[in-house]
Design an enzyme around this catalytic site. Structure first.
Site, PDB file in Angstrom:
ATOM      1  CG  ASP A  11      -1.934  -1.086   1.226  1.00 38.97           C
ATOM      2  OD1 ASP A  11      -2.291  -1.558   0.128  1.00 38.97           O
ATOM      3  OD2 ASP A  11      -2.389  -1.494   2.314  1.00 38.97           O
ATOM      4  CG  ASP A 130     -12.747  -5.828  -1.416  1.00 32.44           C
ATOM      5  OD1 ASP A 130     -11.864  -6.639  -1.778  1.00 32.44           O
ATOM      6  OD2 ASP A 130     -12.555  -4.603  -1.310  1.00 32.44           O
TER       7      ASP A 130
END
Length: 254
Positions: A11, A130
């Site tokens: 990230d 997700d």
């Protein structure tokens, strides 16, 4: 059987690799280029870089970073975060990325998958999904799991494949961050229903978790972050365990 892939995930915020839970409590874990170089040398098969910057300036920094990554790293890498148009994808692919990943924007506008795939080819498109279980049904979520949609995991995955995705990266929001492993039965069902590769994301707390999702769960690749960033296991050590478990992998140079 094709070799299974190990994919560290980084990230990135304002040019630095960070780690947190749901993008909160972020701590700096290193330079994304140098970390990528290290992971490539350790035997990573691919890398994923996700831009979590919230500003246009951050996006510009990320684009410049992609160019530096491409100059230094000799394995494929995927980038994502904030890609909402073909132009966004083009900017990052032209900077040197090998693939892009889309998630919430694809749910809002499924045609985006088709547009990017038509322009660049499906091998350049990874769709992240997700989902969480609600009353026994896997419901697709967006915005980091915070918004529930009416989409169902397996039907959405089939639509994504039909629209031109080359791979799917599935995260169970019920398991993400728990470090207690993956929903392997669900992964196996998903992999059996598709003809494109599935990347397992979220839930890895140990090498055994990854062994299980690549065998019982039938995933084609495993993506992980914390266990690599914090030195809990090296990619070389992980691959040795996979090899011992009889899972086909690409060998690591000594």
């Amino acid at each position: 059987m094709p070799a299974k892939r190990i994919i560290p995930c980084l990230d990135v915020k304002d040019g630095r690799t960070v780690k947190g839970i749901n993008f909160e409590g972020l701590t700096d874990v290193g330079d994304p280029v140098e970390l990528g170089v290290r992971y490539a040398a350790e035997g990573a098969d691919e890398l994923v870089y996700l831009d979590i910057s919230a500003t246009k300036e951050g996006r510009n920094t990320f684009t410049e970073l992609v160019g530096r990554i491409a100059e230094r790293i000799n394995i494929p890498f995927t980038v994502g975060g904030g890609i909402a148009s073909v132009e966004d994808a083009a900017r990052l692919l032209d900077a040197g990325a090998d693939k892009i990943t889309v998630n919430s924007a694809a749910v809002a506008n499924p045609e985006l998958i088709s547009e990017i795939s038509s322009r660049y080819g499906r091998q350049f498109v990874v769709v992240a999904i997700d989902a969480k279980q609600i009353d026994g049904v896997w419901r697709v979520t967006t915005h980091g799991g915070s918004k529930l949609t009416d989409l169902e995991l397996f039907s959405w995955a089939k639509e994504v494949e039909r629209r031109g995705a080359g791979e799917i990266m599935f995260t169970s929001m019920d398991h993400d961050g728990t470090r207690n492993g993956y929903p392997n039965t669900t992964f196996a069902q998903l992999c059996d229903s598709l003809s494109i590769p599935v990347i397992a994301s979220g839930g890895a707390g140990s090498a055994e978790d990854i062994v299980e999702v690549l065998s019982i769960g039938k995933a084609d690749a495993a993506l992980a972050a914390s266990i690599f960033h914090y030195g809990e296991i090296t990619i070389k050590e992980l691959k040795a365990k996979l090899q011992k478990a009889g899972i086909p992998i690409r060998s690591v140079a000594n």
